[in-house]
Design a protein around this motif. Structure first.
Motif, short mmCIF file in Angstrom:
data_model
loop_
_atom_site.label_atom_id
_atom_site.label_comp_id
_atom_site.label_asym_id
_atom_site.label_seq_id
_atom_site.Cartn_x
_atom_site.Cartn_y
_atom_site.Cartn_z
N ALA A 168 54.28 -34.36 -41.97
CA ALA A 168 53.24 -35.38 -41.94
C ALA A 168 53.06 -35.94 -40.54
N SER A 169 54.16 -36.15 -39.85
CA SER A 169 54.09 -36.64 -38.47
C SER A 169 53.54 -35.57 -37.54
N ALA A 170 54.02 -34.33 -37.72
CA ALA A 170 53.59 -33.24 -36.85
C ALA A 170 52.11 -32.91 -37.04
N HIS A 171 51.60 -33.06 -38.26
CA HIS A 171 50.21 -32.72 -38.56
C HIS A 171 49.33 -33.96 -38.74
N GLN A 172 49.92 -35.14 -38.51
CA GLN A 172 49.20 -36.42 -38.56
C GLN A 172 48.39 -36.57 -39.85
N GLY A 173 49.07 -36.32 -40.97
CA GLY A 173 48.43 -36.44 -42.27
C GLY A 173 49.43 -36.84 -43.33
N ALA A 174 49.24 -36.35 -44.54
CA ALA A 174 50.14 -36.54 -45.67
C ALA A 174 49.76 -35.49 -46.70
N TRP A 175 50.77 -34.82 -47.30
CA TRP A 175 50.43 -33.67 -48.14
C TRP A 175 51.66 -33.18 -48.89
N TRP A 176 51.43 -32.19 -49.76
CA TRP A 176 52.53 -31.47 -50.41
C TRP A 176 52.93 -30.32 -49.50
N TYR A 177 53.48 -30.66 -48.35
CA TYR A 177 53.73 -29.65 -47.32
C TYR A 177 54.84 -28.68 -47.72
N TYR A 178 54.62 -27.41 -47.36
CA TYR A 178 55.68 -26.41 -47.41
C TYR A 178 55.84 -25.87 -46.00
N ARG A 179 56.87 -26.29 -45.33
CA ARG A 179 57.08 -25.90 -43.92
C ARG A 179 55.80 -26.10 -43.11
N CYS A 180 55.11 -27.15 -43.43
CA CYS A 180 53.85 -27.58 -42.80
C CYS A 180 52.64 -26.77 -43.25
N SER A 181 52.83 -25.75 -44.03
CA SER A 181 51.86 -25.07 -44.92
C SER A 181 50.52 -24.69 -44.34
N ASP A 182 49.61 -24.33 -45.27
CA ASP A 182 48.32 -23.76 -44.91
C ASP A 182 47.16 -24.75 -45.05
N SER A 183 47.43 -25.92 -45.59
CA SER A 183 46.37 -26.89 -45.82
C SER A 183 46.81 -28.28 -45.38
N ASN A 184 45.83 -29.08 -44.95
CA ASN A 184 46.14 -30.40 -44.41
C ASN A 184 44.90 -31.30 -44.53
N LEU A 185 44.39 -31.44 -45.76
CA LEU A 185 43.11 -32.13 -45.95
C LEU A 185 43.17 -33.63 -45.71
N ASN A 186 44.36 -34.18 -45.52
CA ASN A 186 44.48 -35.58 -45.14
C ASN A 186 44.83 -35.72 -43.65
N GLY A 187 44.57 -34.67 -42.89
CA GLY A 187 44.82 -34.70 -41.46
C GLY A 187 43.69 -35.38 -40.69
#
Length: 218
Positions: A168-187
């Motif tokens: 979340a910090s690295a991608h400046q969002g919040a999500w159901w991340y999997y190793r920072c994953s493929d989606s980040n719609l709250n970025g």
């Protein structure tokens, strides 16, 4: 908390699907007699209607880089950009089966969608994990494929599968991340190909201009 205005409708419905109106807009929803009524936005035309919008972004006016409490309770305005809240999502999807629809547009106006036959969010005790995700259909990437059973991560609650980094910090969002994953719609709302962008892809980080996430009873 979401700013919604309960005065806009005087009659409540169990869900958007049970709402007989064919007009999209704000309605008071009360899933069961024991539930507190809330105002939700019902999409009544796209894909047959009956959808409840729980995430909506289109101009970057609302900051989505927020903490756990805000994502749990919801933020923004039903009249603009908003996040309905993980607590509400859990209550809705645990009581009855729901499907998920994700609508996207890029900055050139190209529309794509991803649809999943089932969608369920766990409780706060479970860190609002993506408990169930059904079969995928659509024209966008299957960008939630790797996120099943992942817990929700925010800037102040690191639940992702990547060690020594809060996605979340690295991608400046919040999500159901999997190793920072493929989606980040709250970025970050930005027209760039960067990992912090509001993206939905298994191959790149190109930011979207429009994102809408919806659920519907099945």
């Amino acid at each position: 908390m979401i700013n919604s205005g309960l005065n806009h409708r005087t009659v409540s419905f169990r869900s958007c699907k049970k709402n007989p109106s064919k007009r999209s807009g704000k309605y008071i929803l009360q899933p069961t007699e024991d539930d507190e009524p809330f105002v939700g936005y019902c999409e009544q035309t796209a894909f047959g209607g009956g959808w409840l919008v729980f995430q909506y972004r289109y101009d970057g006016s609302v900051n989505f880089y927020r903490n756990w409490t805000e994502y749990r309770n919801g933020f923004g305005s039903i009249d603009g950009e908003f996040w309905l809240g993980l607590k509400q999502l859990h209550r809705l999807t645990m009581d009855r089966k729901h499907e998920l629809l994700v609508e996207l547009k890029d900055f050139n106006g190209n529309y794509k969608y991803a649809r999943y036959s089932q969608f369920m969010i766990g409780s706060e005790k479970d860190q609002y994990a993506l408990a169930k995700l059904g079969f995928y259909t659509g024209t966008a990437d299957d960008a939630l494929k790797n996120n099943i059973e992942e817990k929700f991560t925010t800037m102040d609650r690191d639940n992702d599968a990547k060690f020594q980094e809060n996605c979340a910090s690295a991608h400046q969002g919040a999500w159901w991340y999997y190793r920072c994953s493929d989606s980040n719609l709250n970025g970050v709302y930005v027209n760039r190909d960067i990992k912090t962008s509001m993206h939905w892809s298994r191959t790149h980080y190109i930011g979207m201009a429009y994102s809408r996430m919806l659920i519907r009873e099945t």
